[in-house]
Design an enzyme around this catalytic site. Structure first.
Site, PDB file in Angstrom:
ATOM      1  N   GLY A  55      47.193 -25.434  53.745  1.00 14.18           N
ATOM      2  CA  GLY A  55      47.313 -25.140  52.324  1.00 14.18           C
ATOM      3  C   GLY A  55      48.481 -24.212  52.065  1.00 14.18           C
ATOM      4  O   GLY A  55      49.001 -23.579  52.985  1.00 14.18           O
ATOM      5  N   CYS A  82      46.430 -25.013  60.485  1.00 12.52           N
ATOM      6  CA  CYS A  82      47.328 -24.136  59.728  1.00 12.52           C
ATOM      7  C   CYS A  82      46.516 -23.125  58.907  1.00 12.52           C
ATOM      8  O   CYS A  82      45.877 -22.243  59.474  1.00 12.52           O
ATOM      9  CB  CYS A  82      48.262 -24.987  58.857  1.00 12.52           C
ATOM     10  SG  CYS A  82      49.738 -24.104  58.293  1.00 12.52           S
ATOM     11  N   TYR A  83      46.471 -23.226  57.585  1.00 10.29           N
ATOM     12  CA  TYR A  83      45.676 -22.325  56.763  1.00 10.29           C
ATOM     13  C   TYR A  83      44.214 -22.338  57.215  1.00 10.29           C
ATOM     14  O   TYR A  83      43.545 -21.293  57.240  1.00 10.29           O
ATOM     15  CB  TYR A  83      45.768 -22.750  55.299  1.00 10.29           C
ATOM     16  CG  TYR A  83      44.944 -21.928  54.328  1.00 10.29           C
ATOM     17  CD1 TYR A  83      45.493 -20.829  53.675  1.00 10.29           C
ATOM     18  CD2 TYR A  83      43.619 -22.265  54.059  1.00 10.29           C
ATOM     19  CE1 TYR A  83      44.733 -20.077  52.783  1.00 10.29           C
ATOM     20  CE2 TYR A  83      42.855 -21.529  53.168  1.00 10.29           C
ATOM     21  CZ  TYR A  83      43.409 -20.433  52.530  1.00 10.29           C
ATOM     22  OH  TYR A  83      42.661 -19.687  51.646  1.00 10.29           O
ATOM     23  N   HIS A 169      50.667 -28.987  62.780  1.00 11.46           N
ATOM     24  CA  HIS A 169      50.042 -30.158  62.155  1.00 11.46           C
ATOM     25  C   HIS A 169      49.978 -31.324  63.142  1.00 11.46           C
ATOM     26  O   HIS A 169      50.977 -32.004  63.377  1.00 11.46           O
ATOM     27  CB  HIS A 169      50.828 -30.568  60.910  1.00 11.46           C
ATOM     28  CG  HIS A 169      50.689 -29.610  59.777  1.00 11.46           C
ATOM     29  ND1 HIS A 169      49.654 -29.658  58.876  1.00 11.46           N
ATOM     30  CD2 HIS A 169      51.446 -28.538  59.414  1.00 11.46           C
ATOM     31  CE1 HIS A 169      49.773 -28.676  57.995  1.00 11.46           C
ATOM     32  NE2 HIS A 169      50.845 -27.978  58.302  1.00 11.46           N
ATOM     33  N   GLU A 171      48.476 -34.112  62.646  1.00 14.36           N
ATOM     34  CA  GLU A 171      48.344 -35.384  61.935  1.00 14.36           C
ATOM     35  C   GLU A 171      49.673 -36.047  61.625  1.00 14.36           C
ATOM     36  O   GLU A 171      49.705 -37.237  61.289  1.00 14.36           O
ATOM     37  CB  GLU A 171      47.551 -35.180  60.634  1.00 14.36           C
ATOM     38  CG  GLU A 171      48.255 -34.369  59.554  1.00 14.36           C
ATOM     39  CD  GLU A 171      48.107 -32.861  59.687  1.00 14.36           C
ATOM     40  OE1 GLU A 171      48.369 -32.150  58.701  1.00 14.36           O
ATOM     41  OE2 GLU A 171      47.729 -32.397  60.784  1.00 14.36           O
ATOM     42  N   GLY A 223      47.803 -59.227  40.985  1.00 14.68           N
ATOM     43  CA  GLY A 223      48.505 -60.051  41.959  1.00 14.68           C
ATOM     44  C   GLY A 223      48.801 -59.287  43.221  1.00 14.68           C
ATOM     45  O   GLY A 223      49.238 -59.866  44.218  1.00 14.68           O
ATOM     46  N   GLY A 224      48.582 -57.959  43.195  1.00 10.47           N
ATOM     47  CA  GLY A 224      48.811 -57.139  44.372  1.00 10.47           C
ATOM     48  C   GLY A 224      47.650 -57.207  45.349  1.00 10.47           C
ATOM     49  O   GLY A 224      46.622 -57.855  45.119  1.00 10.47           O
ATOM     50  N   ASP A 226      45.462 -54.837  46.456  1.00 11.79           N
ATOM     51  CA  ASP A 226      44.197 -54.161  46.150  1.00 11.79           C
ATOM     52  C   ASP A 226      43.306 -55.014  45.246  1.00 11.79           C
ATOM     53  O   ASP A 226      42.123 -55.223  45.526  1.00 11.79           O
ATOM     54  CB  ASP A 226      44.462 -52.807  45.482  1.00 11.79           C
ATOM     55  CG  ASP A 226      45.391 -51.932  46.297  1.00 11.79           C
ATOM     56  OD1 ASP A 226      45.446 -52.128  47.526  1.00 11.79           O
ATOM     57  OD2 ASP A 226      46.059 -51.070  45.709  1.00 11.79           O
ATOM     58  N   LYS A 366      44.926 -47.368  51.646  1.00 10.96           N
ATOM     59  CA  LYS A 366      45.678 -48.627  51.533  1.00 10.96           C
ATOM     60  C   LYS A 366      45.690 -49.414  52.834  1.00 10.96           C
ATOM     61  O   LYS A 366      45.494 -50.637  52.834  1.00 10.96           O
ATOM     62  CB  LYS A 366      47.117 -48.321  51.103  1.00 10.96           C
ATOM     63  CG  LYS A 366      47.981 -49.538  50.846  1.00 10.96           C
ATOM     64  CD  LYS A 366      47.625 -50.184  49.526  1.00 10.96           C
ATOM     65  CE  LYS A 366      48.618 -51.250  49.137  1.00 10.96           C
ATOM     66  NZ  LYS A 366      48.441 -51.707  47.750  1.00 10.96           N
TER      67      LYS A 366
END
Length: 510
Positions: A55, A82-83, A169, A171, A223-224, A226, A366
């Protein structure tokens, strides 16, 4: 089905969603909540492990979020990043110091002792730092796992309690062995790795059957990926009770509206297609400000969709492809109640139409939606295609939008994507796009002088779209793109390539 869960408490890090994605990639369901989630809610979540995110604050800043003490009382492993590591140290009796000089970027980590969750990674390795404060004194029972030249306690752990703190980090891709560290933490939790595309598909279909036992479901589709995955899931769950409504704004890629209709037909979905191109382009006439464009497109979309939806008075539900990042940003998890962009949802339509909202993908990222799409049998080249903005080409036409400029950009865009695919580079690029600029330049074609528009081509590589680097095209590919665009697209006489990374630039231009 209830999945064993890793709970992430978010203290405002730009990487929090990325942490969740990394754990889900390891097969563990992961959920994000505010950093100060009350203890009773933490117990209710019944996590097998807890992560305290990074953070922007110092732990003693006024209004800085701190975790509820219940975090330490549950007896489950806790990872502070981190934080989160500093909060762990301060709350458990250690001391956090403040430096006048931030450590930001790559640093060399030295693994010490047995290494804990760092075991099995190189003794010296690069890690990504982003901090000003640091752990000056360890809490009782903790030991140092790693250090850098500027940070004596870059990693710490209390082996007996399963508590781990990392000042860097793990990730981000800039920490090459971060995935191994996160996997070691998953092993520490003992979590069942049952979060995968097949299980997700089965669970989503079962949930939809329970949620919509009867009645018609209107599904808004763009049309995408998702919205298409949403519609196909509904088809599998409830059959012909789903009505997919597709508003053709006239701002899609060349021939895309026809492709959408054919794709839905292959899956037995009769698409209700509304050609509203003239209406959208009429409303956008003379508008140059990008935010006004977005608002107009959102408003007109809602109007058109509402008019069409009222043709189905027996409908009881409205489905849309909302994803987990949209939910996080709009729910106040981050401490701010940011509103989902108008073009990402159906702007208040459930209330206006008296329909119950159905969002089967609201717990997915996604990349998870893409994997579910493949599980459903959608073509890979469609499922993994590059992102396309909700407002369509409206935000890739700088300046005024006219039917002629839309047609020009559609033609140029098709050539660029064709050449990228022909060169076998499409999957190497995270996103490629064209931007029609509101400037004209002098050119010479044949024996004639021209004064036409400029096309900017942009392509980037990225893992998470939070940061991105411009793609290094082979010169011959750029040459073919430029020659074809100038020769085949009337109205463009110059092509430029954008070599700006993110930051400082954004991926889209508007």
């Amino acid at each position: 089905m209830r999945h064993e869960t890793i709970l992430i408490l978010d203290f405002g890090s730009q990487y929090t969603q990325l942490i969740a994605r990394r754990f889900r990639e390891l097969g563990v369901y992961t959920h994000i909540e505010r950093g100060d989630l009350p203890g009773d809610k933490i117990r209710e979540a019944d996590p097998v492990g807890i992560v305290l995110s990074g953070g922007p604050s110092s732990i003693d800043d006024e209004g800085a979020l701190m975790p509820d003490p219940a975090v330490w009382e549950l007896g489950v492993p806790v990872l502070g990043i981190c934080y989160g590591m500093q909060a762990m140290a301060a709350m458990l009796g250690g001391r956090v110091g403040h430096s006048d000089r931030r450590e930001y970027g790559l640093a060399e980590l030295e693994v010490v002792g047995e290494g804990g969750i760092l075991a099995g990674t190189p003794e010296r390795q690069p890690v990504w730092m982003s901090h000003g404060d640091f752990v000056a004194e360890l809490p009782e029972g903790f030991e140092v796992l790693g250090r850098t030249d500027n940070t004596p306690v870059a990693a710490m752990a209390h082996p007996g309690r399963g508590l781990v703190g990392l000042q860097f980090h793990p990730e981000v891709r800039h920490t090459p062995h971060g995935a191994e560290m996160l996997e070691a933490f998953v092993d520490l939790t003992g979590a069942a790795r049952d979060w995968n595309a097949g299980a997700i598909r089965k669970e989503l279909v079962e949930n939809l059957r329970r949620q919509v036992p009867e009645g018609r479901v209107i599904c808004g589709v763009s049309g995408g990926v998702d919205s298409t995955v949403t519609a196909v899931l509904l088809k599998e769950a409830i059959g012909d009770r789903v009505v997919p409504i597709f508003v053709d704004t006239g701002l899609l890629r060349l021939h895309e509206a026809d492709q959408v209709e054919r794709r839905f037909g292959r899956y037995g979905l009769a698409l209700d297609r509304i050609d509203a191109a003239d209406r959208f382009l009429g409303e956008l006439s003379g508008v140059e400000d990008p935010e006004r464009k977005r608002k107009i497109i959102g408003r007109v979309f809602v109007e058109v969709f509402e008019e069409e939806a009222r043709r189905f008075p027996d409908a009881r539900y409205l489905a849309q492809g909302t994803l987990y990042p949209d939910v996080i940003e709009s729910s106040g998890v981050r401490g701010t109640a940011a509103v989902i962009k108008t073009h990402h949802n159906v702007g208040g339509l459930p209330e206006r139409l008296g329909l119950e909202l159905v969002e089967p993908l609201r717990d997915l990222f996604k990349d998870e939606v893409r994997r579910v799409g493949e599980e459903l049998g959608l073509p890979r080249d469609f499922v993994w295609r590059h992102p396309f903005p909700g407002p369509g080409l409206a935000v890739r036409i700088l300046g005024e939008i006219t039917p002629a400029r839309v047609a020009t950009l559609q033609h140029a865009d098709e050539i660029v994507i064709e050449e990228i695919r022909a060169a076998g580079l499409y999957d190497d690029i995270a996103q490629a796009l064209c931007v029609l600029l509101p400037v004209r330049t002098v050119g010479v074609m044949g024996d004639q002088r021209t004064y036409d528009e400029v096309l900017a081509v942009r392509a980037v590589t990225t893992d998470d779209f939070m940061t991105a680097d411009w793609y290094r095209f082979p010169p011959d590919v750029l040459d073919r793109i430029a020659r074809r665009v100038v020769n085949e697209v009337p109205g463009i006489n110059r092509v430029v390539y954008d070599v700006t990374s993110k930051p400082p630039g954004t991926i889209e231009w508007e």
